[in-house]
Scaffold this motif. Structure first.
Motif, PDB file in Angstrom:
ATOM      1  N   LEU A 364       0.874  -1.283   0.176  1.00 13.45           N
ATOM      2  CA  LEU A 364       0.016  -0.024  -0.058  1.00 13.45           C
ATOM      3  C   LEU A 364       0.910   1.324  -0.092  1.00 13.45           C
ATOM      4  CD1 LEU A 364      -2.760  -0.986   2.598  1.00 13.45           C
ATOM      5  CD2 LEU A 364      -2.744  -1.381   0.090  1.00 13.45           C
ATOM      6  N   ARG A 365       0.726   2.023  -1.014  1.00 12.42           N
ATOM      7  CA  ARG A 365       1.304   3.327  -1.113  1.00 12.42           C
ATOM      8  C   ARG A 365       0.632   4.455  -1.476  1.00 12.42           C
ATOM      9  NH1 ARG A 365       6.967   1.863  -2.399  1.00 12.42           N
ATOM     10  NH2 ARG A 365       7.298   4.154  -2.221  1.00 12.42           N
ATOM     11  N   ARG A 366       1.085   5.603  -1.310  1.00 12.41           N
ATOM     12  CA  ARG A 366       0.430   6.956  -1.422  1.00 12.41           C
ATOM     13  C   ARG A 366       0.558   7.521  -2.807  1.00 12.41           C
ATOM     14  NH1 ARG A 366       0.944  10.978   3.368  1.00 12.41           N
ATOM     15  NH2 ARG A 366       3.330  10.345   3.132  1.00 12.41           N
ATOM     16  N   ARG A 367      -0.261   8.066  -3.749  1.00 10.91           N
ATOM     17  CA  ARG A 367       0.007   8.939  -4.778  1.00 10.91           C
ATOM     18  C   ARG A 367      -0.373  10.421  -4.519  1.00 10.91           C
ATOM     19  NH1 ARG A 367      -1.530   6.037 -10.357  1.00 10.91           N
ATOM     20  NH2 ARG A 367      -3.882   6.428  -9.790  1.00 10.91           N
ATOM     21  N   ASN A 368       0.138  11.276  -5.160  1.00  4.16           N
ATOM     22  CA  ASN A 368      -0.369  12.579  -4.999  1.00  4.16           C
ATOM     23  C   ASN A 368      -1.107  12.744  -6.274  1.00  4.16           C
ATOM     24  OD1 ASN A 368      -0.534  15.595  -5.129  1.00  4.16           O
ATOM     25  ND2 ASN A 368       1.672  15.924  -4.718  1.00  4.16           N
ATOM     26  N   ALA A 369      -2.437  13.042  -5.921  1.00  4.73           N
ATOM     27  CA  ALA A 369      -3.268  12.912  -6.914  1.00  4.73           C
ATOM     28  C   ALA A 369      -4.513  13.843  -6.976  1.00  4.73           C
ATOM     29  CB  ALA A 369      -4.244  11.674  -6.867  1.00  4.73           C
ATOM     30  N   ALA A 370      -5.303  13.889  -8.043  1.00  7.16           N
ATOM     31  CA  ALA A 370      -6.525  14.922  -8.333  1.00  7.16           C
ATOM     32  C   ALA A 370      -7.645  14.189  -8.234  1.00  7.16           C
ATOM     33  CB  ALA A 370      -6.298  16.079  -9.332  1.00  7.16           C
ATOM     34  N   ALA A 371      -8.803  14.417  -7.655  1.00  6.68           N
ATOM     35  CA  ALA A 371      -9.993  13.840  -8.040  1.00  6.68           C
ATOM     36  C   ALA A 371     -11.037  14.953  -8.642  1.00  6.68           C
ATOM     37  CB  ALA A 371     -10.565  13.044  -6.735  1.00  6.68           C
ATOM     38  N   LEU A 372     -11.722  14.288  -9.309  1.00  7.32           N
ATOM     39  CA  LEU A 372     -12.795  15.270 -10.175  1.00  7.32           C
ATOM     40  C   LEU A 372     -14.255  14.500  -9.752  1.00  7.32           C
ATOM     41  CD1 LEU A 372     -13.805  17.306 -12.054  1.00  7.32           C
ATOM     42  CD2 LEU A 372     -14.131  15.369 -13.909  1.00  7.32           C
TER      43      LEU A 372
END
Length: 580
Positions: A364-372
């Motif tokens: 399990l890792r993280r991503r720097n993301a954007a959600a719409l």
């Protein structure tokens, strides 16, 4: 030439580039200084004398530290490395320039050939082999019509123009005010070509597109990383500011509301990550406390309550505890939540930065993301950042060094366990009237590079770019002005408008011709600004209309390296023949 004179000349060149940079003398910089900036560098490189390379490397390292001085606010111990290592590639360019000049080339040609060879390597090689950030051509980001030539040759071509101009000036100085015809041709020819390209090319024809509302809460990094009340600082305050912006819009409501990078105080969880968690998948041991399936389910539920419940008015998604927490903080929209009224007006979508939990190589890792989220509160897409910030996001090289992880935790409030997205994401949302609009999402450090702008256009239809960024790390520094300059060159090169939504400035909208369409600058200052910015973004009439730069972006770094490589190879071969 003595070592001292050589050092002074090289320092003068770096001093001129630093004076010309965006944000120092003025927000957009003094790009005209770039035309003479490399003249003293070319003279220092070409002159005979003792220890030329050692001196040039040391001064270049110091000059780069000056360009990266904003890093002192985040990881100051990295600055010496950020100067010393990339300076090696500038030194390689200096060696090639020196060899070409010794072989009879005018500095008007030798200087750009050598400089571009070093600049391409310095900019394109991954960390820790180098650190890119800036290119010489960035100094011309706002100089019309020359900057319009970026539609054909991008920032690299502008770098060549300035390096050639500096070399030509050095030829004139060496010749006592005279230069050869070749020097005049190679020195002023690129400038003339750039002016012609800027005048005869134009961005694709546009029409009015979606109206966007950029929300900038002016959130200082100390609060973003270490807030003791994240619900207040990361949600109540931005939502209240969003309400103000919507109220100011009157009947002309926005199609899209944009919040900055990782602005939402919650996480989204990829379905496969949640399922893997139930099967026992976990975070790396060095990344921090483990996440249970219940933790991830709770994160998803909290995100749903904040966005779908509060912002889009789905009362079944708002638990009583959240309603009470909002009321306790005297949120101006608490009554709307209690009544089941949406904060966002009907027909409005939301694009916000958010952390995403994903499954990567079984962990399990993280991503720097954007959600719409589209109107009605449906989460339509999650896209991720593709270019991670060394150390601050990319843990490569640090995972076996606990003391470095502890240092990063102390500075940023987290251990960097992020993984990049596989490709730059494009999201689609409806404009009022039902027509779809497509925006490619660029997150913070992505904004520095060409690929995040060229690759989605080469792959699919893109109407405009949206940059979500958090620049409060670097406080009131020139870093924010650098980022605007990078965005302007991206708009010019790609022929698409760029909307920048930041947590703390600078939030602007740039047209496909690079001109400023709107800017959040209360009191005349765009750094660390607070407020909202509404603008209707122009989009291309023909969605597949592409600039020459887009079609050639992947090849351009190699093409700009060729003159230096070929010139050095020819001279080396000639030298061997003469020696034989």
């Amino acid at each position: 030439m003595s070592a001292r004179t050589r050092a002074l000349l090289a320092a003068a060149a770096w001093g001129l580039t630093l004076l010309a940079q965006p944000g120092l003398l003025s927000p957009d910089g003094a790009g005209w200084l770039g035309f003479v900036a490399l003249a003293p560098w070319a003279l220092a490189v070409a002159a005979p004398g003792p220890r030329p390379l050692r001196v040039l490397w040391a001064v270049s390292a110091l000059g780069l530290v000056g360009w990266f001085a904003w890093m002192r606010y985040l990881l100051p111990w990295l600055l010496p490395v950020m100067g010393a290592v990339p300076a090696l590639w500038i030194l390689l360019g200096a060696r090639v320039t020196r060899a070409l000049a010794t072989g009879g080339w005018p500095l008007a040609l030798a200087c750009p050939a050598g400089w571009l060879l070093g600049e391409v390597l310095r900019f394109c090689l991954p960390e820790p082999l180098s650190f890119g950030w800036w290119r010489l051509g960035v100094l011309l980001h706002d100089l019309e019509p020359l900057n319009g030539s970026a539609r054909v040759w991008g920032t690299w071509g502008l770098s060549w123009v300035l390096a050639a101009s500096g070399g030509w000036c050095a030829d004139l100085i060496r010749g006592g005010g005279r230069a050869s015809r070749a020097a005049w041709l190679w020195g002023l020819g690129p400038l003339a070509a750039g002016l012609v390209l800027g005048l005869v090319t134009a961005p694709p024809a546009t029409r009015p597109g979606p109206k966007v509302l950029l929300v900038t809460p002016g959130l200082e990094q100390s609060l973003k990383a270490f807030s003791t009340d994240r619900l207040q600082t990361h949600f109540v305050d931005p939502v209240a500011l969003t309400q103000e912006g919507l109220a100011g819009a009157g009947d002309d409501l926005p199609d899209l509301v944009c919040w900055g990078e990782t602005m939402l105080p919650a996480r989204v969880v990829a379905p496969d990550a949640l399922e893997a968690s139930r099967q026992g998948a976990q975070r790396p041991a060095w990344a921090g406390a483990p996440w249970s399936p219940q933790d991830l389910e709770g994160a998803e539920a909290f995100t749903s309550a904040l966005v779908e419940g509060v912002l889009f008015g789905r009362p079944t998604r708002v638990p009583t505890s959240l309603g009470l927490a909002l009321a306790a903080r005297r949120a101006p929209f608490a009554a709307d939540v209690e009544a089941g009224r949406a904060v966002l007006a009907g027909g409005t979508s939301l694009l916000t930065g958010v952390e995403e939990v994903v499954l990567h190589d079984g962990q399990l890792r993280r991503r720097n993301a954007a959600a719409l989220w589209t109107p009605g509160g449906e989460r339509a897409a999650v896209v991720a950042k593709t270019c991670l910030v060394p150390a601050a996001e990319d843990p490569a090289g640090f995972t076996e060094l606990p003391f470095l992880l502890d240092a990063l935790l102390a500075v940023g409030g987290y251990v960097p366990d992020f993984v990049p997205g596989e490709a730059q994401g494009v999201v689609t949302f409806p404009m009022r009237g039902g027509e779809p609009a497509r925006t490619a999402v660029v997150i913070c450090y992505d904004n520095v590079f060409d690929g995040p702008f060229a690759s989605p256009l080469a792959r699919e239809e893109v109407d405009f770019f949206t940059v979500l960024s958090n620049e409060a790390w670097y406080e009131d520094s020139v870093e924010m002005d650098h980022m605007v300059a990078f965005s302007r060159l991206a708009a010019l090169s790609s022929g698409r408008a760029v909307a920048r939504a930041t947590n703390s400035g600078a939030s602007v909208v740039l047209g496909p011709d690079g001109r400023l369409l709107a800017e959040l600058a209360p009191g005349g200052r765009r750094r660390m600004a607070r407020g909202t910015l509404a603008c209707r973004v122009p989009i291309p009439e023909a969605p597949r209309a592409l600039t020459p730069w887009v079609l050639s972006a992947r090849l351009q770094p190699w093409l700009w390296m060729l003159p230096g490589l070929l010139g050095a190879a020819v001279l080396r071969r000639r030298s061997r023949r003469q020696g034989a």
